[in-house]
Design a protein around this motif. Sequence first.
Motif, PDB file in Angstrom:
ATOM      1  N   GLN A 144      -2.615  -8.518   0.276  1.00  0.00           N
ATOM      2  CA  GLN A 144      -1.793  -8.257  -0.918  1.00  0.00           C
ATOM      3  C   GLN A 144      -1.557  -9.561  -1.672  1.00  0.00           C
ATOM      4  O   GLN A 144      -1.608  -9.594  -2.908  1.00  0.00           O
ATOM      5  CB  GLN A 144      -0.477  -7.619  -0.503  1.00  0.00           C
ATOM      6  CG  GLN A 144       0.430  -7.230  -1.667  1.00  0.00           C
ATOM      7  CD  GLN A 144       1.756  -6.660  -1.176  1.00  0.00           C
ATOM      8  OE1 GLN A 144       1.940  -6.415   0.020  1.00  0.00           O
ATOM      9  NE2 GLN A 144       2.686  -6.448  -2.083  1.00  0.00           N
ATOM     10  N   MET A 153      -8.719  -2.257  -8.726  1.00  0.00           N
ATOM     11  CA  MET A 153      -8.864  -0.912  -8.181  1.00  0.00           C
ATOM     12  C   MET A 153     -10.295  -0.621  -7.725  1.00  0.00           C
ATOM     13  O   MET A 153     -10.512   0.168  -6.811  1.00  0.00           O
ATOM     14  CB  MET A 153      -8.424   0.121  -9.217  1.00  0.00           C
ATOM     15  CG  MET A 153      -6.929   0.105  -9.506  1.00  0.00           C
ATOM     16  SD  MET A 153      -5.928   0.434  -8.029  1.00  0.00           S
ATOM     17  CE  MET A 153      -6.277   2.165  -7.786  1.00  0.00           C
ATOM     18  N   LYS A 190     -10.514  -1.613  -4.092  1.00  0.00           N
ATOM     19  CA  LYS A 190      -9.258  -1.308  -3.391  1.00  0.00           C
ATOM     20  C   LYS A 190      -9.442  -1.110  -1.890  1.00  0.00           C
ATOM     21  O   LYS A 190      -8.565  -1.428  -1.097  1.00  0.00           O
ATOM     22  CB  LYS A 190      -8.568  -0.100  -4.009  1.00  0.00           C
ATOM     23  CG  LYS A 190      -9.311   1.222  -3.847  1.00  0.00           C
ATOM     24  CD  LYS A 190      -8.569   2.376  -4.533  1.00  0.00           C
ATOM     25  CE  LYS A 190      -7.280   2.715  -3.834  1.00  0.00           C
ATOM     26  NZ  LYS A 190      -6.599   3.896  -4.403  1.00  0.00           N
ATOM     27  N   SER A 215      -4.581 -10.365  -3.674  1.00  0.00           N
ATOM     28  CA  SER A 215      -4.661  -9.549  -4.887  1.00  0.00           C
ATOM     29  C   SER A 215      -3.772 -10.104  -5.999  1.00  0.00           C
ATOM     30  O   SER A 215      -4.157 -10.107  -7.168  1.00  0.00           O
ATOM     31  CB  SER A 215      -4.266  -8.102  -4.582  1.00  0.00           C
ATOM     32  OG  SER A 215      -5.277  -7.447  -3.852  1.00  0.00           O
ATOM     33  N   SER A 227       0.808  -1.214   0.000  1.00  0.00           N
ATOM     34  CA  SER A 227       0.000   0.000   0.000  1.00  0.00           C
ATOM     35  C   SER A 227       0.846   1.271   0.000  1.00  0.00           C
ATOM     36  O   SER A 227       1.834   1.381   0.731  1.00  0.00           O
ATOM     37  CB  SER A 227      -0.907   0.007   1.233  1.00  0.00           C
ATOM     38  OG  SER A 227      -1.516   1.267   1.410  1.00  0.00           O
ATOM     39  N   VAL A 277      -0.400  -1.315  -9.575  1.00  0.00           N
ATOM     40  CA  VAL A 277      -1.696  -1.338  -8.887  1.00  0.00           C
ATOM     41  C   VAL A 277      -1.523  -0.840  -7.458  1.00  0.00           C
ATOM     42  O   VAL A 277      -0.835  -1.469  -6.656  1.00  0.00           O
ATOM     43  CB  VAL A 277      -2.284  -2.764  -8.874  1.00  0.00           C
ATOM     44  CG1 VAL A 277      -3.623  -2.775  -8.133  1.00  0.00           C
ATOM     45  CG2 VAL A 277      -2.443  -3.300 -10.282  1.00  0.00           C
ATOM     46  N   ASP A 278      -2.151   0.281  -7.151  1.00  0.00           N
ATOM     47  CA  ASP A 278      -2.122   0.796  -5.776  1.00  0.00           C
ATOM     48  C   ASP A 278      -3.487   0.530  -5.141  1.00  0.00           C
ATOM     49  O   ASP A 278      -4.317   1.423  -5.009  1.00  0.00           O
ATOM     50  CB  ASP A 278      -1.813   2.294  -5.775  1.00  0.00           C
ATOM     51  CG  ASP A 278      -1.711   2.853  -4.353  1.00  0.00           C
ATOM     52  OD1 ASP A 278      -1.599   2.048  -3.410  1.00  0.00           O
ATOM     53  OD2 ASP A 278      -1.747   4.083  -4.202  1.00  0.00           O
ATOM     54  N   ASN A 279      -3.724  -0.719  -4.747  1.00  0.00           N
ATOM     55  CA  ASN A 279      -5.038  -1.059  -4.182  1.00  0.00           C
ATOM     56  C   ASN A 279      -4.993  -1.233  -2.666  1.00  0.00           C
ATOM     57  O   ASN A 279      -5.806  -1.947  -2.078  1.00  0.00           O
ATOM     58  CB  ASN A 279      -5.636  -2.288  -4.873  1.00  0.00           C
ATOM     59  CG  ASN A 279      -4.859  -3.566  -4.627  1.00  0.00           C
ATOM     60  OD1 ASN A 279      -3.655  -3.524  -4.356  1.00  0.00           O
ATOM     61  ND2 ASN A 279      -5.530  -4.705  -4.734  1.00  0.00           N
ATOM     62  N   GLN A 280      -4.033  -0.572  -2.042  1.00  0.00           N
ATOM     63  CA  GLN A 280      -3.991  -0.413  -0.578  1.00  0.00           C
ATOM     64  C   GLN A 280      -3.939  -1.747   0.171  1.00  0.00           C
ATOM     65  O   GLN A 280      -4.627  -1.926   1.167  1.00  0.00           O
ATOM     66  CB  GLN A 280      -5.210   0.398  -0.100  1.00  0.00           C
ATOM     67  CG  GLN A 280      -5.446   1.701  -0.846  1.00  0.00           C
ATOM     68  CD  GLN A 280      -4.323   2.707  -0.677  1.00  0.00           C
ATOM     69  OE1 GLN A 280      -3.540   2.607   0.242  1.00  0.00           O
ATOM     70  NE2 GLN A 280      -4.239   3.674  -1.572  1.00  0.00           N
ATOM     71  N   ARG A 281      -3.121  -2.666  -0.270  1.00  0.00           N
ATOM     72  CA  ARG A 281      -3.038  -3.971   0.377  1.00  0.00           C
ATOM     73  C   ARG A 281      -1.642  -4.233   0.933  1.00  0.00           C
ATOM     74  O   ARG A 281      -0.653  -3.649   0.486  1.00  0.00           O
ATOM     75  CB  ARG A 281      -3.402  -5.098  -0.613  1.00  0.00           C
ATOM     76  CG  ARG A 281      -4.772  -4.924  -1.276  1.00  0.00           C
ATOM     77  CD  ARG A 281      -5.900  -5.010  -0.277  1.00  0.00           C
ATOM     78  NE  ARG A 281      -7.176  -4.653  -0.857  1.00  0.00           N
ATOM     79  CZ  ARG A 281      -8.006  -5.516  -1.437  1.00  0.00           C
ATOM     80  NH1 ARG A 281      -7.681  -6.792  -1.531  1.00  0.00           N
ATOM     81  NH2 ARG A 281      -9.163  -5.104  -1.912  1.00  0.00           N
TER      82      ARG A 281
END
Length: 289
Positions: free
Chosen positions: A123, A148, A151, A126, A89, A114-118
């Motif tokens: 993570q 996303m 996210k 994902s 993240s 991919v910035d999906n805050q994991r």
Amino acid sequence: MSKIAVITDSNSGVTQAQAKELGLFVVPMPFMINEEDYFEDINLTQEQFYEKLEGDANVSTSQPSPDSLMTLWDKVLQDYDQIIYIPMSSGLSGSCQSAHMIAEEEYEGKVFVVDNQRISVTQRQSALDAKAMVDAGLSAEEVVDKLMKCKFESSIYIMLDTLYYLKKGGRITPAAAALGTLLRLKPVLQIQGEKLDAFAKARTSSQGKTIMINAIKADIENRFGGFEAKDFNIAIAYSKDLAAAEEWKKEAEAAFPGVDIHMDPLSLSVSCHIGPGALALAISRKVHF
């Protein structure tokens, strides 16, 4: 059809050996320990990390250098047309923003960050979701779009065994740490979205576990469509104490019957701030495609 590779970093908990089995690639996260450079799962094992941490070594996290990222991307692009890169993240590290800049400037149309805050087990999920979508024939743009869109639809709740490392890292004051230790508090932290935040305070491990289970049940009811929908993934994570984690997994399985619960060590990037003996429970919405 483009041949697409999925890359994550070692904060996902995916080891180099597991990556080969899963068809993924993993960027090892760098650490500075007593002024020496280490790379997770390359020259720093989980056991070595906790030995140094508990030996009061000066442990700090870093981010992959631009050169190391570009070297890996270039190598992978010899065999693949495009890359989907899922780092930890952006709220917990600057590595995601750095990767975005490199991809935009040097790898336009080839590397999708991919910035999906994991982080940790969410993570990892994902990365597995991305690989499944790629295998199903979705384009890189479609995979990124689906990741996303959900996210913020994940949570990790972490019960700490000690306040020492939060105090050492300056995340709580010495006075607060002393009071918490005196009262034998077991803080429960939450990672939801961009930050690691306080969630609740427990007086016992049993109470802390109940807090985490109830928090996940509330997420299922309020965010994931209810218990009958089975529209979620649940996972266990821990720092160092495998025996305690295995017992915790049994308790979680009893609380969520019929749900396949994965278990992994917590990311070392998180563990260096919270120390050994932590237990976590995580949830993320399943990606449908």
